[in-house]
Design an enzyme around this catalytic site. Structure first.
Site, short mmCIF file in Angstrom:
data_model
loop_
_atom_site.label_atom_id
_atom_site.label_comp_id
_atom_site.label_asym_id
_atom_site.label_seq_id
_atom_site.Cartn_x
_atom_site.Cartn_y
_atom_site.Cartn_z
N LYS A 67 47.77 62.94 43.04
CA LYS A 67 47.37 62.18 41.85
C LYS A 67 45.99 62.65 41.44
O LYS A 67 45.08 62.74 42.27
CB LYS A 67 47.35 60.68 42.12
CG LYS A 67 46.98 59.87 40.86
CD LYS A 67 47.03 58.37 41.10
CE LYS A 67 45.82 57.86 41.83
NZ LYS A 67 45.76 56.38 41.86
N HIS A 137 41.37 44.59 35.05
CA HIS A 137 42.74 44.96 34.70
C HIS A 137 43.71 44.79 35.86
O HIS A 137 44.84 44.32 35.67
CB HIS A 137 42.75 46.42 34.22
CG HIS A 137 44.11 46.98 34.00
ND1 HIS A 137 44.93 46.58 32.96
CD2 HIS A 137 44.83 47.91 34.69
CE1 HIS A 137 46.07 47.23 33.01
NE2 HIS A 137 46.04 48.04 34.05
N GLN A 138 43.28 45.15 37.08
CA GLN A 138 44.22 45.14 38.20
C GLN A 138 44.40 43.75 38.83
O GLN A 138 45.32 43.55 39.63
CB GLN A 138 43.76 46.12 39.28
CG GLN A 138 43.86 47.58 38.85
CD GLN A 138 43.79 48.53 40.02
OE1 GLN A 138 44.17 48.19 41.14
NE2 GLN A 138 43.31 49.73 39.78
N ASN A 159 34.45 35.81 39.17
CA ASN A 159 34.22 37.12 38.57
C ASN A 159 32.76 37.19 38.14
O ASN A 159 32.20 36.18 37.69
CB ASN A 159 35.14 37.33 37.36
CG ASN A 159 35.13 38.77 36.88
OD1 ASN A 159 35.60 39.66 37.59
ND2 ASN A 159 34.60 39.01 35.70
N MET A 219 40.25 45.51 48.19
CA MET A 219 40.96 46.58 47.50
C MET A 219 40.09 47.39 46.55
O MET A 219 40.57 48.35 45.94
CB MET A 219 42.14 45.98 46.70
CG MET A 219 43.08 45.11 47.53
SD MET A 219 43.76 45.95 48.97
CE MET A 219 44.74 47.21 48.18
N THR A 221 36.98 49.05 47.15
CA THR A 221 36.05 50.07 47.63
C THR A 221 36.81 51.34 48.01
O THR A 221 37.53 51.37 49.00
CB THR A 221 35.24 49.55 48.83
OG1 THR A 221 34.49 48.40 48.41
CG2 THR A 221 34.28 50.60 49.35
N LYS A 226 30.36 52.17 47.14
CA LYS A 226 31.00 50.92 46.70
C LYS A 226 31.04 49.92 47.85
O LYS A 226 31.14 50.30 49.01
CB LYS A 226 32.42 51.19 46.19
CG LYS A 226 32.52 51.64 44.75
CD LYS A 226 33.98 51.65 44.32
CE LYS A 226 34.14 51.91 42.85
NZ LYS A 226 35.58 51.82 42.46
N GLY A 291 41.75 48.37 51.88
CA GLY A 291 42.69 49.18 51.10
C GLY A 291 41.96 50.24 50.29
O GLY A 291 41.47 49.98 49.19
#
Length: 320
Positions: A67, A137-138, A159, A219, A221, A226, A291
């Site tokens: 990818k 978005h995710q 958030n 999920m 990093t 990060k 993840g």
């Protein structure tokens, strides 16, 4: 070569099919039937973008590919989502490219499926409250996938930009679940399962926030620097990941490793839990799934989409 356009993906791949593909890949990795190639992930010095490649080979399914893509944080001005990617599949017998597949929706689905696999195997018994950190978005994909594998009674969320929390509220309503916006300390104390999906470069969820038996699917990093979790929280937990080498170098564990709080051999593979070779949660109070996202996950969902596209006649054939 077959081309499956981004616009076709939503009509082909379901969260359930993505979960099945990702669960199978975790087991193949644990049995050493599939492996990921080293990740290339770089800041390109333009538009604050991160660009890279993730690839691998699954010998059991004969799936080979990569990818290409990354994260463009300024894409809103182009009316595009921030994550952009394409998956390329190759014939493992000849090396010829066999398919190009739009990777944007697939990335969201496979990322959500990976956290859902961790929830299925690592969530504490009787978990009732789902905590969501991040409303990008995710996040909606993450919430739907979590609800598909576990019956929650409530969703709470936080958030950094509160005006975006409507996405979480709307998704919870779609699932028939009540939603409440809370601060991080309350989220950590009340949630039994926490999913963090942000692009943060500093810790958000602190060790002192988390109370009682909890599973955290971290999920967001996937790049050096990060960070979503306090390293002390990582050190306190029983840790599982998709790929240990990535976890300690570009994943959430990079910071606890650098601080000397954990060793690499303390990071377990979620695939071993899926395959039945690791007891998983055991008596741990807190578990974490780091993840990082691996190429094999992208290839698994892309291959599934190609087969569905061929069956439905929506794959375009081109010569290059």
């Amino acid at each position: 070569m077959l081309v499956v356009a981004e616009k076709e993906i939503a009509g082909l791949m379901t969260p359930e099919a993505a979960f099945e593909a990702i669960e199978a890949v975790f087991a193949s990795m644990a049995r050493r039937k599939a492996y990921n190639f080293p990740v290339v992930r770089e800041a390109i010095g333009h538009e604050d973008a991160l660009y890279g490649f993730k690839g691998g080979f699954d010998a059991s399914a004969l799936v080979l590919g990569l990818k290409a893509g990354g994260y463009w944080p300024n894409n809103q001005k182009h009316n595009l989502i921030n994550h952009q990617s394409t998956v390329f599949l190759f014939d493992p017998d000849t090396g010829r490219v066999s398919a190009a597949v739009g990777g944007n929706l697939l990335t969201a689905l496979r990322t959500a499926a990976a956290s859902a696999v961790s929830i299925k195997y690592l969530a504490p018994k009787g978990a009732k409250v789902l905590g969501m950190i991040g409303a990008g978005h995710q996040s909606a994909f993450q919430m739907r996938a979590a609800a598909n594998v576990h019956r929650f009674e409530k969703v709470i969320g936080w958030n950094p930009h509160p005006e975006m929390l409507s996405r979480l509220a709307d998704t919870a309503a779609e699932l028939g679940l009540p939603f409440e916006a809370v601060e991080l300390d309350r989220l950590g104390a009340e949630a039994d399962v926490i999913v963090s999906i942000t692009s943060s470069f500093s810790p958000l969820l602190m060790n002192e926030h988390v109370k009682g038996p909890t599973h955290i699917a971290a999920m967001g990093t996937d790049t050096k620097g990060k960070q979503e979790l306090d390293p002390a929280l990582v050190a306190r937990a029983r840790i599982f990941t998709d790929e240990v080498a990535q976890s300690v170098s570009i994943g959430e564990c990079q910071h606890a490793i650098a601080a000397g709080l954990i060793r690499e051999d303390q990071v377990g593979e979620l695939g071993a839990v899926v395959a039945g070779d690791d007891p998983g949660r055991g008596d741990a109070e807190v578990t974490i799934f780091d993840g990082t996202g691996v190429g094999l996950q992208d290839l698994a969902v892309a291959q599934a989409v190609v087969e569905l596209a061929k069956h439905k006649g929506v794959a375009q054939e081109v010569e290059i």
